[in-house]
Design a protein around this motif. Structure first.
Motif, PDB file in Angstrom:
ATOM      1  N   ILE B  40       0.825  -1.208   0.000  1.00  0.00           N
ATOM      2  CA  ILE B  40       0.000   0.000   0.000  1.00  0.00           C
ATOM      3  C   ILE B  40       0.855   1.252   0.000  1.00  0.00           C
ATOM      4  CG2 ILE B  40      -1.977   1.071   1.116  1.00  0.00           C
ATOM      5  CD1 ILE B  40      -1.864  -1.565   2.916  1.00  0.00           C
ATOM      6  N   LYS B  41       0.493   2.186  -0.857  1.00  0.00           N
ATOM      7  CA  LYS B  41       1.250   3.435  -0.870  1.00  0.00           C
ATOM      8  C   LYS B  41       0.321   4.620  -0.676  1.00  0.00           C
ATOM      9  CE  LYS B  41       1.152   3.949  -5.869  1.00  0.00           C
ATOM     10  NZ  LYS B  41       1.921   4.263  -7.068  1.00  0.00           N
ATOM     11  N   GLU B  42       0.898   5.801  -0.711  1.00  0.00           N
ATOM     12  CA  GLU B  42       0.113   7.003  -0.459  1.00  0.00           C
ATOM     13  C   GLU B  42      -1.099   7.070  -1.391  1.00  0.00           C
ATOM     14  OE1 GLU B  42       3.341   9.597  -0.878  1.00  0.00           O
ATOM     15  OE2 GLU B  42       3.212   9.791  -3.047  1.00  0.00           O
ATOM     16  N   GLU B  43      -2.163   7.677  -0.879  1.00  0.00           N
ATOM     17  CA  GLU B  43      -3.412   7.840  -1.621  1.00  0.00           C
ATOM     18  C   GLU B  43      -4.278   6.587  -1.609  1.00  0.00           C
ATOM     19  OE1 GLU B  43      -4.495  10.893  -3.644  1.00  0.00           O
ATOM     20  OE2 GLU B  43      -3.219  11.472  -1.973  1.00  0.00           O
ATOM     21  N   CYS B  44      -3.812   5.541  -0.894  1.00  0.00           N
ATOM     22  CA  CYS B  44      -4.626   4.329  -0.803  1.00  0.00           C
ATOM     23  C   CYS B  44      -5.441   4.344   0.481  1.00  0.00           C
ATOM     24  CB  CYS B  44      -3.751   3.082  -0.779  1.00  0.00           C
ATOM     25  SG  CYS B  44      -3.286   2.527  -2.407  1.00  0.00           S
TER      26      CYS B  44
END
Lengths: 178, 178
Positions: B40-44
């Motif tokens: 999982i990365k940013e904006e998720c």
């Protein structure tokens, strides 16, 4: 659009669709083999816009009514967005089933998954009316990448262990033993 | 909340969270074994409200900032709902990878999946800066349920075949050969 029982249709990769009534199987090709990648019932919205699957096919288990949804409508409707979240739950369940190696455990997990879709809660058990939904033992086998023979044997073993009870038209799963 | 690089935290089953910055691994227990069930990365936005996974753990690959989101806020925000749809894409990709039997094909598919998360598009290739994200070969192995040794051999084979190029800090995947 109406899809009659046991009929199937091919889907475009960018389709967003809502199932209004009935139960459908979502079949797709991964590498060179076909897999069941979902069992969809009414109130579900499937967004194939970012689908990783090829050759997507809908197979109607019962008579079905489906609507295609425009991208703009979909992304501006909280209701449709929320309905498409059930797909996360479903994919998690499919992933869980795939990770299980023992065929009997896999079958149990698949039956619980199926219960969450077509199961009828009664007193102290869940009833899976497989006949009503044309969900054959062959199809259960296909769903977990095994043969009908393995399923028949597996179901009998699970009955012997008291995990389920085979009935004329389906399967009874007592609550206690889950 | 800040999670420093290489630290991990256990998650409650009903959490909804948004990643504000950084990259995390979502680890969970299926039956008795641990698996990676997401990167999982940013904006998720991850909604664990209906999670089928047990013992969910977040492992921070880099320094991360995450926010937990109240259920009410989540279900009334189109933006947050849309951000959580990326989870469908991710689970589909994970399911696809699991269905592949050949270990080299599996590794290729996983690297393409990883590219979709941490890949940097450059000229005629994608660059995976594995070192920057502390994505070791051991971790690649863990992700596809195999050993580091198999990954090392697999990467060398894929380089021989010209499918990728091993660099000091990562991997180059030319566009042509996908």
């Amino acid at each position: 659009m109406i899809i009659p029982e046991k009929q199937n249709i091919d889907l475009e990769e960018n389709t967003i669709l809502e199932v209004k009534s009935g139960i459908l199987i979502l079949e797709a090709k991964i590498i060179k083999k076909k897999f069941i990648v979902g069992i969809i019932k009414e109130e579900c919205v499937i967004n194939l816009a970012f689908s990783n699957f090829k050759n997507i096919k809908l197979i109607a288990l019962t008579n079905c009514e489906i609507n295609t949804i425009e991208k703009g409508v979909y992304f501006s409707s909280k209701d449709l967005l929320i309905k498409s979240l059930t797909r996360i739950d479903q994919l998690e369940k499919l992933l869980t089933i795939r990770e299980i190696n023992k065929s009997e455990e896999k079958l149990k997990e698949f039956l619980l998954y199926l219960s969450s879709i077509i199961g009828l809660k009664k007193d102290n058990h869940i009833y899976l009316n497989l006949k009503k939904y044309n969900f054959t033992q062959k199809l259960i086998g296909y769903s977990i990448s095994t043969t009908r023979v393995t399923i028949t044997r597996g179901l009998k073993n699970l009955e012997k262990k008291g995990w389920l009870k085979l009935e004329k038209k389906g399967i009874l799963i007592p609550f206690k033993d889950n």
